[in-house]
Design an enzyme around this catalytic site. Sequence first.
Site, PDB file in Angstrom:
ATOM      1  N   TYR A 141       0.861  -1.196   0.000  1.00 25.71           N
ATOM      2  CA  TYR A 141       0.000   0.000   0.000  1.00 25.71           C
ATOM      3  C   TYR A 141       0.888   1.234   0.000  1.00 25.71           C
ATOM      4  O   TYR A 141       2.028   1.205   0.501  1.00 25.71           O
ATOM      5  CB  TYR A 141      -0.918  -0.019   1.232  1.00 25.71           C
ATOM      6  CG  TYR A 141      -2.003  -1.057   1.104  1.00 25.71           C
ATOM      7  CD1 TYR A 141      -3.198  -0.749   0.481  1.00 25.71           C
ATOM      8  CD2 TYR A 141      -1.812  -2.361   1.564  1.00 25.71           C
ATOM      9  CE1 TYR A 141      -4.189  -1.703   0.321  1.00 25.71           C
ATOM     10  CE2 TYR A 141      -2.797  -3.318   1.416  1.00 25.71           C
ATOM     11  CZ  TYR A 141      -3.985  -2.982   0.792  1.00 25.71           C
ATOM     12  OH  TYR A 141      -4.968  -3.932   0.623  1.00 25.71           O
ATOM     13  N   TYR A 176      -0.587 -10.401  -1.728  1.00 27.72           N
ATOM     14  CA  TYR A 176       0.527  -9.770  -1.011  1.00 27.72           C
ATOM     15  C   TYR A 176       0.515 -10.256   0.440  1.00 27.72           C
ATOM     16  O   TYR A 176      -0.512 -10.733   0.922  1.00 27.72           O
ATOM     17  CB  TYR A 176       0.395  -8.223  -1.069  1.00 27.72           C
ATOM     18  CG  TYR A 176      -0.792  -7.710  -0.298  1.00 27.72           C
ATOM     19  CD1 TYR A 176      -0.683  -7.402   1.042  1.00 27.72           C
ATOM     20  CD2 TYR A 176      -2.044  -7.585  -0.895  1.00 27.72           C
ATOM     21  CE1 TYR A 176      -1.790  -6.974   1.765  1.00 27.72           C
ATOM     22  CE2 TYR A 176      -3.145  -7.158  -0.188  1.00 27.72           C
ATOM     23  CZ  TYR A 176      -3.005  -6.858   1.141  1.00 27.72           C
ATOM     24  OH  TYR A 176      -4.102  -6.457   1.865  1.00 27.72           O
ATOM     25  N   ARG A 197      -2.461 -12.681   1.606  1.00 25.96           N
ATOM     26  CA  ARG A 197      -3.875 -12.378   1.396  1.00 25.96           C
ATOM     27  C   ARG A 197      -4.199 -12.629  -0.071  1.00 25.96           C
ATOM     28  O   ARG A 197      -3.424 -12.277  -0.966  1.00 25.96           O
ATOM     29  CB  ARG A 197      -4.160 -10.896   1.697  1.00 25.96           C
ATOM     30  CG  ARG A 197      -4.048 -10.556   3.167  1.00 25.96           C
ATOM     31  CD  ARG A 197      -5.247  -9.772   3.615  1.00 25.96           C
ATOM     32  NE  ARG A 197      -6.473 -10.485   3.274  1.00 25.96           N
ATOM     33  CZ  ARG A 197      -7.649  -9.915   3.050  1.00 25.96           C
ATOM     34  NH1 ARG A 197      -7.768  -8.605   3.128  1.00 25.96           N
ATOM     35  NH2 ARG A 197      -8.718 -10.638   2.764  1.00 25.96           N
ATOM     36  N   HIS A 200      -7.103  -8.697  -3.933  1.00 27.11           N
ATOM     37  CA  HIS A 200      -8.398  -8.015  -3.724  1.00 27.11           C
ATOM     38  C   HIS A 200      -8.266  -6.511  -3.887  1.00 27.11           C
ATOM     39  O   HIS A 200      -7.182  -5.947  -3.790  1.00 27.11           O
ATOM     40  CB  HIS A 200      -8.921  -8.303  -2.313  1.00 27.11           C
ATOM     41  CG  HIS A 200      -7.972  -7.843  -1.241  1.00 27.11           C
ATOM     42  ND1 HIS A 200      -6.946  -8.634  -0.766  1.00 27.11           N
ATOM     43  CD2 HIS A 200      -7.873  -6.671  -0.555  1.00 27.11           C
ATOM     44  CE1 HIS A 200      -6.266  -7.970   0.147  1.00 27.11           C
ATOM     45  NE2 HIS A 200      -6.792  -6.778   0.293  1.00 27.11           N
ATOM     46  N   HIS A 202     -10.136  -3.181  -1.946  1.00 26.01           N
ATOM     47  CA  HIS A 202     -10.984  -2.828  -0.793  1.00 26.01           C
ATOM     48  C   HIS A 202     -12.005  -1.770  -1.203  1.00 26.01           C
ATOM     49  O   HIS A 202     -11.674  -0.864  -1.980  1.00 26.01           O
ATOM     50  CB  HIS A 202     -10.147  -2.159   0.304  1.00 26.01           C
ATOM     51  CG  HIS A 202      -9.196  -3.058   1.005  1.00 26.01           C
ATOM     52  ND1 HIS A 202      -9.436  -3.548   2.263  1.00 26.01           N
ATOM     53  CD2 HIS A 202      -7.977  -3.514   0.641  1.00 26.01           C
ATOM     54  CE1 HIS A 202      -8.405  -4.273   2.651  1.00 26.01           C
ATOM     55  NE2 HIS A 202      -7.504  -4.275   1.683  1.00 26.01           N
TER      56      HIS A 202
HETATM   57  C1  BEZ Z   1      -5.567  -5.808   4.163  1.00 23.93           C
HETATM   58  O1  BEZ Z   1      -5.159  -4.713   3.829  1.00 23.93           O
HETATM   59  O2  BEZ Z   1      -6.276  -6.417   3.378  1.00 23.93           O
HETATM   60  C2  BEZ Z   1      -5.204  -6.429   5.480  1.00 23.93           C
HETATM   61  C3  BEZ Z   1      -3.899  -6.357   5.925  1.00 23.93           C
HETATM   62  C4  BEZ Z   1      -3.585  -6.917   7.163  1.00 23.93           C
HETATM   63  C5  BEZ Z   1      -4.561  -7.555   7.916  1.00 23.93           C
HETATM   64  C6  BEZ Z   1      -5.859  -7.625   7.445  1.00 23.93           C
HETATM   65  C7  BEZ Z   1      -6.185  -7.075   6.222  1.00 23.93           C
HETATM   66 FE    FE Z   2      -5.742  -5.390   1.547  1.00 20.46          FE
END
Ligand code: BEZ
Ligand code: FE
Length: 279
Positions: A141, A176, A197, A200, A202
Amino acid sequence: MSEEASPRLREVMSVLVRHLHAAIKEIEPTHEEWFAAVRFLTETGQMCSDWRQEYILLSDILGVSMLVDAINHRRPSGATPNTILGPFYVANAPQYPNGGNICLDGKGEPMVVEGRVTDIDGKPVPNAKLEVWQTNDDGFYDVQQKSIQPDSNLRGVFTSDSEGRYWFKSVKPRHYPIPSDGPVGKLLGAMGRHPNRAAHLHFIVTAPGFDPVITHIFTPDCPYLPEDAVFGVKPELIAEFQKLDDPEAAKRVGFSSPFWSVSWDFRLASSSETISATR
Ligand code: BEZ
Ligand code: FE
């Protein structure tokens, strides 16, 4: 506990102590193991700062964040479900007109996202606010790479038009790792779990009278979909990503061919249609 203690605190503490004692009796920890747990919790607290919340990360990788969210957002069927917020949301991101491009570093595979915001009967919701954020093509990010990425790279705010429509340009998200340089990352490693993860974007979608939706769109081709490190994947949130090799269509959106096209509608439940924990 004293009669003067709040009834809710008495309830919470008696449930917690009952389950904690049951766990200790089942585990039968050695003194060293008990102390390792104390050290782990101490290090988790020491890792916290204004911009790092290691306890929330711990809650995330234990599935607790998703469970608390599910308890508090029981929506009617057909409504877009919530998923995890994560630590990288930033309020007051730049506002763009529909069609704006949130990718400021030029990395990644170009993508157009378009769709509608509606209520659960399919009626358009105009003037809904759509906040979107994602990692760049290196898997970070903007706030994790302050002097490396342009400010507000891959985040922006859009507004649905009079027919509830929204559209914007970005790049296809990739998987990532969650921050894994602290005690939570060490715990994941010790458990033989990876920190990744599923890929995605958000979203937070808000409109007056509707329950705010904190959610994601997932890519269907990510190998981490079945084993997202924070249990955030819900089948209803996996979108179709079409790769269009169509120079005319690419020209219309200002891309070169091929590019990714995603069509995604958000269906909002009204505040009264959503059931939360009531206290
Ligand atoms: C996220 O940005 O998707 C995320 C990062 C760390 C923990 C939970 C979600
Ligand atoms: Fe994320």
